[in-house]
Design a protein around this motif. Structure first.
Motif, short mmCIF file in Angstrom:
data_model
loop_
_atom_site.label_atom_id
_atom_site.label_comp_id
_atom_site.label_asym_id
_atom_site.label_seq_id
_atom_site.Cartn_x
_atom_site.Cartn_y
_atom_site.Cartn_z
N LEU A 4 30.58 21.07 -21.50
CA LEU A 4 29.92 20.00 -21.42
C LEU A 4 29.70 19.40 -20.01
O LEU A 4 30.32 19.55 -19.06
CB LEU A 4 30.88 18.73 -22.11
N ALA A 5 28.29 19.04 -19.99
CA ALA A 5 27.81 18.61 -18.66
C ALA A 5 27.28 17.15 -18.63
O ALA A 5 26.26 16.78 -19.37
CB ALA A 5 26.89 19.72 -18.41
N TRP A 36 33.36 9.18 -24.92
CA TRP A 36 33.53 8.85 -23.18
C TRP A 36 34.60 8.38 -23.23
O TRP A 36 35.18 7.25 -23.57
CB TRP A 36 32.15 8.09 -23.12
N PHE A 37 35.27 8.73 -21.76
CA PHE A 37 36.26 8.25 -20.97
C PHE A 37 35.90 7.61 -19.64
O PHE A 37 34.97 8.28 -19.25
CB PHE A 37 37.37 9.27 -21.35
N CYS A 96 32.74 12.97 -20.61
CA CYS A 96 32.29 13.39 -21.96
C CYS A 96 33.24 14.29 -22.54
O CYS A 96 33.83 15.14 -22.03
CB CYS A 96 31.08 14.18 -21.90
N ALA A 97 33.70 14.11 -23.80
CA ALA A 97 34.57 14.97 -24.52
C ALA A 97 34.30 15.15 -25.81
O ALA A 97 33.68 14.40 -26.54
CB ALA A 97 36.18 14.26 -24.50
N ALA A 98 34.65 16.37 -26.24
CA ALA A 98 34.51 16.80 -27.74
C ALA A 98 35.76 16.74 -28.32
O ALA A 98 36.76 17.57 -27.93
CB ALA A 98 33.85 18.18 -27.80
N TYR A 113 37.50 19.38 -25.60
CA TYR A 113 36.93 19.89 -24.45
C TYR A 113 36.36 18.65 -23.66
O TYR A 113 36.07 17.66 -24.26
CB TYR A 113 35.21 20.59 -25.06
N TRP A 114 36.26 19.02 -22.42
CA TRP A 114 35.94 18.03 -21.23
C TRP A 114 34.87 18.35 -20.40
O TRP A 114 34.84 19.55 -20.10
CB TRP A 114 37.33 17.50 -20.52
N GLY A 115 33.92 17.48 -19.92
CA GLY A 115 32.93 17.65 -19.05
C GLY A 115 33.60 17.56 -17.46
O GLY A 115 35.00 17.37 -17.36
N GLN A 116 32.96 17.70 -16.41
CA GLN A 116 33.51 17.52 -15.25
C GLN A 116 33.38 16.09 -14.55
O GLN A 116 33.89 15.68 -13.52
CB GLN A 116 32.49 18.33 -13.85
#
Length: 124
Positions: A4-5, A36-37, A96-98, A113-116
């Motif tokens: 995720l980006a 979203w966190f 962002c997370a899935a 899954y998590w973005g940066q």
């Protein structure tokens, strides 16, 4: 492996708007609820908003209700967060997370899954 980006963060004044984007790759986007966190230094990552795999049932933290809108474009494998009437307390790194399934969830542990992250800073 899913990736995720995030993008779209920045420095804005109170009252302004920003739209965050999150592009997913390496996973079947429509099979995952997305969220979203937000995290600030010294604090735990906190829930902001989530949306189901079908694009229905958006859910928001109380602090985001009425000001933020979560949406997804499955054709583009992209998640969005439209943030209006921003306040200084909205400042933080937005992730962002899935999720592991299709139901929108509020807990960090439910996301696989998590973005940066992307930094949002709101000045007063």
């Amino acid at each position: 492996q899913g990736q995720l980006a995030e993008s779209g963060g920045g420095l804005v004044q109170a009252g302004a708007s920003l739209r965050l984007s999150c592009v997913a790759s390496g996973l079947t986007f429509i099979s995952h609820a997305m969220g979203w966190f937000r995290q600030t230094p010294g604090k735990e990552r906190e829930f902001v908003a989530a949306i189901s795999g079908s694009g229905s049932d958006p859910t928001y933290a109380d602090s985001a209700k009425g000001r933020f809108t979560i949406s997804r474009d499955d054709a583009k494998n992209t998640l969005y967060l439209q943030m209006n009437s921003l306040k200084p307390e909205d400042t933080g790194v937005y992730y962002c997370a899935a999720a592991g399934g299709m139901a929108p969830l509020r807990f960090v542990g439910d996301y696989a899954y998590w973005g940066q992250g992307t930094q949002v800073t709101v000045s007063s």
